[in-house]
Scaffold this active site. Sequence first.
Site, short mmCIF file in Angstrom:
data_model
loop_
_atom_site.label_atom_id
_atom_site.label_comp_id
_atom_site.label_asym_id
_atom_site.label_seq_id
_atom_site.Cartn_x
_atom_site.Cartn_y
_atom_site.Cartn_z
N ARG A 12 0.84 -1.20 0.00
CA ARG A 12 0.00 0.00 0.00
C ARG A 12 0.88 1.26 0.00
O ARG A 12 1.04 1.92 -1.02
CB ARG A 12 -0.94 -0.02 1.22
N HIS A 202 3.56 4.06 13.02
CA HIS A 202 3.84 4.06 11.57
C HIS A 202 4.91 5.12 11.33
O HIS A 202 4.64 6.31 11.42
CB HIS A 202 2.53 4.39 10.84
N HIS A 204 8.19 6.71 8.98
CA HIS A 204 8.89 6.79 7.69
C HIS A 204 10.36 7.06 7.98
O HIS A 204 10.71 7.68 8.98
CB HIS A 204 8.29 7.89 6.81
N CYS A 235 8.68 9.65 -0.39
CA CYS A 235 7.89 10.69 0.24
C CYS A 235 7.53 11.68 -0.86
O CYS A 235 8.42 12.24 -1.50
CB CYS A 235 8.69 11.35 1.35
N ASN A 244 8.96 3.98 4.05
CA ASN A 244 8.70 3.58 5.44
C ASN A 244 9.96 3.01 6.09
O ASN A 244 10.92 2.67 5.42
CB ASN A 244 7.64 2.49 5.49
ZN LIG Z 1 3.02 6.22 5.51
#
Ligand SMILES: [Zn+2]
Length: 301
Positions: A12, A202, A204, A235, A244
């Site tokens: 995703r 989560h 990055h 990004c 990520n």
């Molecule tokens: Zn993200």
Amino acid sequence: MSAVTICEVGPRDGLQNAHHFMPTETKKRWIAALAAAGLKEIEVGSFVPPKLIPAMADTAEIVSFCRTIPNLKVVALAPNLKGFQRALEAGAHKVTFPVSASRKHSESNVRMTPEQMVEEVRKCAQAPHPGVEIEGAVSTAFGCTMQGEVPEDDVVRIASALAGFCDGVALADTVGYGNPAQVKRIFSRVKGEIGAKLEGAHFHNTRGLGLANALAAYEVGVRSFDSSLGGLGGCPFAPGASGNVITEDLVFMFEAMGVKTGIDLDRLMAARRMMVEAIPQEPTYGHFALAGLPKGFRASA
Ligand SMILES: [Zn+2]
């Protein structure tokens, strides 16, 4: 040391931000390889309008395929009630709703204020969804490329509102602005408000602090982490930056510490090779992939 759950978000978050397209059949084989490596939770796609993000147009097909993989929790992202209904029809086990804590990001991204977005998620939570988990993810929780600083009070307020009707809440460093001290402070504050409803982190790796931030979150009690194989993605606001936090490096760190992940590093590397073969021009990252296992390494028992 208590075990962690790692949710692979490469299919995703990674593919959504990648420059190269992965065909549906290849995506299925890749996700099956990720599951075979021991990943029990995979975010497989996003129910956004296909015109907006063509790489996610096959999400319904991917979700129904993934439901045939034993013991896999199939996670999908939805930005609104319409996306949620598509996720339910496709049979996702868990649906994540991003709610941006940054007012500017929220207004430009979904044309809603954070408060309106919380109400959208509430509508979804009130719709019938037997057996399907709902997660509210507070995005841009550690800073925003448009707004800069995001007030911690805003993050705490949105997380608390979401905890009122979601099964779990996650905090996301969408653009890689967070640092370990900030991670500890904000996760601890939110935990103080919503307790066990605070689940996931989560991160990055935009500025290389992904692992440090994950460890900081672990130290304040977080046991559920998103990551992407090879740091796939990037990004949209920082061209050339990595995506990520890197799954292989995260698994290696935890296993080396004696924290059980349930993931087999050899099989994970096989899934990485499959991904690199499928989209060879796409940049991938990671230290474990370059160096391999140290001599005498033993995974957590
Ligand atoms: Zn993200």
